[in-house]
Design an enzyme around this catalytic site. Structure first.
Site, PDB file in Angstrom:
ATOM      1  N   CYS A 154      19.298  96.933  75.803  1.00  0.00           N
ATOM      2  CA  CYS A 154      19.260  96.435  74.419  1.00  0.00           C
ATOM      3  C   CYS A 154      20.382  97.040  73.568  1.00  0.00           C
ATOM      4  CB  CYS A 154      17.940  96.810  73.758  1.00  0.00           C
ATOM      5  SG  CYS A 154      16.511  95.942  74.395  1.00  0.00           S
ATOM      6  N   GLU A 212      20.257  98.222  70.491  1.00  0.00           N
ATOM      7  CA  GLU A 212      19.886  99.435  69.746  1.00  0.00           C
ATOM      8  C   GLU A 212      20.054 100.669  70.614  1.00  0.00           C
ATOM      9  OE1 GLU A 212      18.213  96.641  70.174  1.00  0.00           O
ATOM     10  OE2 GLU A 212      16.698  96.308  68.633  1.00  0.00           O
ATOM     11  N   CYS A 271      12.638  95.875  69.953  1.00  0.00           N
ATOM     12  CA  CYS A 271      11.568  95.893  70.956  1.00  0.00           C
ATOM     13  C   CYS A 271      10.905  97.268  71.005  1.00  0.00           C
ATOM     14  CB  CYS A 271      12.121  95.504  72.324  1.00  0.00           C
ATOM     15  SG  CYS A 271      12.941  96.851  73.186  1.00  0.00           S
ATOM     16  N   CYS A 292      13.015 100.204  72.375  1.00  0.00           N
ATOM     17  CA  CYS A 292      14.008 100.721  71.428  1.00  0.00           C
ATOM     18  C   CYS A 292      13.341 101.537  70.322  1.00  0.00           C
ATOM     19  CB  CYS A 292      14.822  99.568  70.840  1.00  0.00           C
ATOM     20  SG  CYS A 292      15.926  98.833  72.071  1.00  0.00           S
TER      21      CYS A 292
HETATM   22  N1  THU Z   1      17.199  92.661  73.031  1.00  0.00           N
HETATM   23  C1  THU Z   1      17.868  93.637  72.344  1.00  0.00           C
HETATM   24  O1  THU Z   1      19.067  93.838  72.533  1.00  0.00           O
HETATM   25  N2  THU Z   1      17.165  94.392  71.466  1.00  0.00           N
HETATM   26  C2  THU Z   1      15.839  94.235  71.199  1.00  0.00           C
HETATM   27  O2  THU Z   1      15.258  95.045  70.504  1.00  0.00           O
HETATM   28  C3  THU Z   1      15.135  93.058  71.726  1.00  0.00           C
HETATM   29  C4  THU Z   1      15.791  92.384  72.873  1.00  0.00           C
HETATM   30  C5  THU Z   1      17.960  91.842  73.983  1.00  0.00           C
HETATM   31  C6  THU Z   1      17.599  92.052  75.423  1.00  0.00           C
HETATM   32  C7  THU Z   1      18.024  90.744  76.032  1.00  0.00           C
HETATM   33  O3  THU Z   1      19.402  90.824  76.344  1.00  0.00           O
HETATM   34  C8  THU Z   1      17.839  89.727  74.933  1.00  0.00           C
HETATM   35  O4  THU Z   1      17.744  90.469  73.726  1.00  0.00           O
HETATM   36  C9  THU Z   1      16.597  88.864  75.088  1.00  0.00           C
HETATM   37  O5  THU Z   1      15.474  89.646  75.318  1.00  0.00           O
END
Ligand code: THU
Length: 136
Positions: free
Chosen positions: A56, A58, A87, A90
């Site tokens: 992710c 973050e 999420c 994170c």
């Molecule tokens: N994702 C993030 O980068 N941060 C989050 O807090 C939620 C999800 C990304 C992971 C994946 O590449 C895409 O979003 C879909 O889940």
């Protein structure tokens, strides 16, 4: 934090979003983390053909900062097309470095959707204080 500072951090996150590596979800996430020392570390989501190894935005920002010696964070901006919120994984990683870190959630137009804190996003958080063996 002034409105200009808020918007500037959101803009950093939104610009970083262009560098997201998202061939599978096409869901671009950008983060910009401001440390108490005043530095800004950006992050983007980096996906993987082995899906669970995706990282992710973050966490990329936090890990970049920590690997540069930073552990005290003021505020993180997170930008997605539709104002999605960080999420659970994170939230936990952010909680490691303080529940008071401010979280700005914004959409792809750079519009602030929500301003909150890590502690509010992760009630009853499990933190380093729960581990008596913590040494640093
Ligand atoms: N994702 C993030 O980068 N941060 C989050 O807090 C939620 C999800 C990304 C992971 C994946 O590449 C895409 O979003 C879909 O889940």
């Amino acid at each position: 934090m002034t409105n200009e500072e808020r918007q500037s951090l959101i803009d950093f996150a939104n610009e970083a979003r262009e560098r997201a590596y998202v061939p599978y979800s096409n869901y671009r996430v950008g983060a910009a983390l401001c440390t108490k020392s005043g530095r800004i570390y950006t992050g983007v989501n980096v996906e993987s053909a082995a899906y669970p190894t995706t990282m992710c935005a973050e966490r990329v920002a936090v890990y970049k900062a920590v690997s540069e010696g930073e552990r005290e964070f003021e505020v993180i901006a997170v930008v997605t097309d539709n104002g999605g919120s960080p999420c659970g994984g994170c939230r936990q990683v952010l909680a490691e470095f303080g529940l008071d870190t401010v979280v700005l959630i914004a959409d792809g137009a750079g519009q602030l959707i929500s301003e909150t804190t890590v502690g509010k996003l992760l009630p009853l958080a499990f933190t380093p204080a729960h581990l008596p063996m913590k040494t640093e």
